[in-house]
Design an enzyme around this catalytic site. Sequence first.
Site, short mmCIF file in Angstrom:
data_model
loop_
_atom_site.label_atom_id
_atom_site.label_comp_id
_atom_site.label_asym_id
_atom_site.label_seq_id
_atom_site.Cartn_x
_atom_site.Cartn_y
_atom_site.Cartn_z
N MET A 1 5.79 0.28 7.57
CA MET A 1 5.98 0.85 9.05
C MET A 1 5.23 2.42 9.02
O MET A 1 4.97 3.35 8.23
CB MET A 1 7.30 1.32 8.83
N CYS A 2 4.51 2.49 10.05
CA CYS A 2 3.50 3.38 10.53
C CYS A 2 3.58 3.79 11.89
O CYS A 2 4.15 2.78 12.59
CB CYS A 2 2.31 3.64 10.17
#
Lengths: 298, 238
Positions: A1-2
């Site tokens: 996740m970013c």
Amino acid sequence: MCGIAGLHLRDAALQPQLGSLLQTMLCQAAERGTDAAGVGLYGDPSLNPAGRATVCVIESPLAAAEAVAGVERALGQPVQGRASGQTTVFTAAVDPALLETAVRTALPGAVVTSRGENLAVLKGTGHPDDLATTFRLADAGGYQGVAHTRMATESAVTSTGSHPYSVGPDQCMVHNGSFANHATIRRELMAEGIEFDSQNDTEVGARFVAKQLAEGADVEKALRLLCERFDGFYTLLVATENSFAVVRDAIACKPAVVAETDQWVAMASEYRYLTGLPGVENARIFEPEPEVVYAWER
Amino acid sequence: MGTLTEDVVQETVTEVDLSASSVRDLNAALHAEPEGSTAGYRVVHPEGKHSLAVGLNRPVTVTIDGHVGYYAAGMNQLATVEIDGNAGVGVAENMMSGTVLVHGDASQAAGATAHGGLLVVDGNAAARCGISMKGVDIVVGGNVGHMSGFMAQAGRLVVCGDAGDALGDSIYEARIYVKGTVKSLGADCVAKEMRPEHLDELTRLLEAAGRDDDPAAFTRYGSARTLYNFHVDNASAY
């Protein structure tokens, strides 16, 4: 996740607010990653003064004042510099390639994070809220910017592993996801003589796009070629001196939302990053289709 | 002749301003409603926040004035949640009953794994709409993205616009109705005959969603049932 956020301004009257608008977006994106963060700013009057080249580095072996003196000696021309947290920014009234060579000569071991006449990339490890302060983001202006918050998956939490990746003049890429075949493509690019600064998968994407652009492709074509060659998950935001582009993988696993008004185009991982933008309530909002390249030109 | 007076039920609507209150406060207030409560809530300044009006299990009515983030009205039971804006990923995911209305567009995985109730999206729904749906009814006024109805087990998915790639991939016993074009069908999903009972149920679903589309203009899609049990000749289709 970013987390990814980007803002491309159409209304020049908003340019002085670019940094403050982008900071609001970046801080919302912090919930998708607090390992590292970075921004790519286009056209900030102090980071990119007219008629001067800008080169940014991380992991400089010297403090900013000594580094500026060293680069000045290597260049034989006056150089201005400033520390922005973990990034050091140099400007000089020369060709960007000359300034880059001087920086590499004076600062062995430093990693060049951007070079050009319109772009400055500021990045580092740490919480995005803290980094935004060290970047002096709220005071920045300009005509477009990209921002990234990182939750590391494919390489370690290091300043070289943080985004954006800028490996060609005035080019910049941020990525949410992970490339599955990046090691193979890295080896192919290395066999062609391309050097890498990090172990990060996104850098391979950025090097691939930079190679296509250098060979004459436009951003749209470069990203279509990336879709053909790269496996994995990706929502990418790619900026150049005069363009702003978004593409997602065939599965469109990672989130993306685009909002557009007469004043600006914005892209974000989640809608809530956009809620501080002027006129967002009347924006045209849509999700990019998989493997369709969306590009906006200045 | 005396004057006829009508009993007017004065419904009070509680307004929650999310620029001043937290999402947790909102959800806690909704969860604190007594059994059978038909209270009304109006949520303003949602600003794309996640997890609004989730886990409701009373027949309350919640109107949200603006765009919402992920998982709005997730796990809904009995409640009516009306979103006057766009919804983020997973709106009405795992809904059991009740009604969720989205007047704008919905992001990916709208109505994912939902067991019951009605989800209406007036605009478009993105990828994986109704993925693994288990009994919910979903009516989308616009288009749905790729892999919608993936592994859909039960319920009905109505698409008044077009469907993206791999519609109904590995579908079980859900029924899909599409008015527009289908970019491609997924494994084991086929077009099927519209029998009178299908026209009847589609008519009722469109009515429930407040739409006036002609049921006869839709095509029904469902499972060819060739992948239910493993057969080596089908190995490449999995």
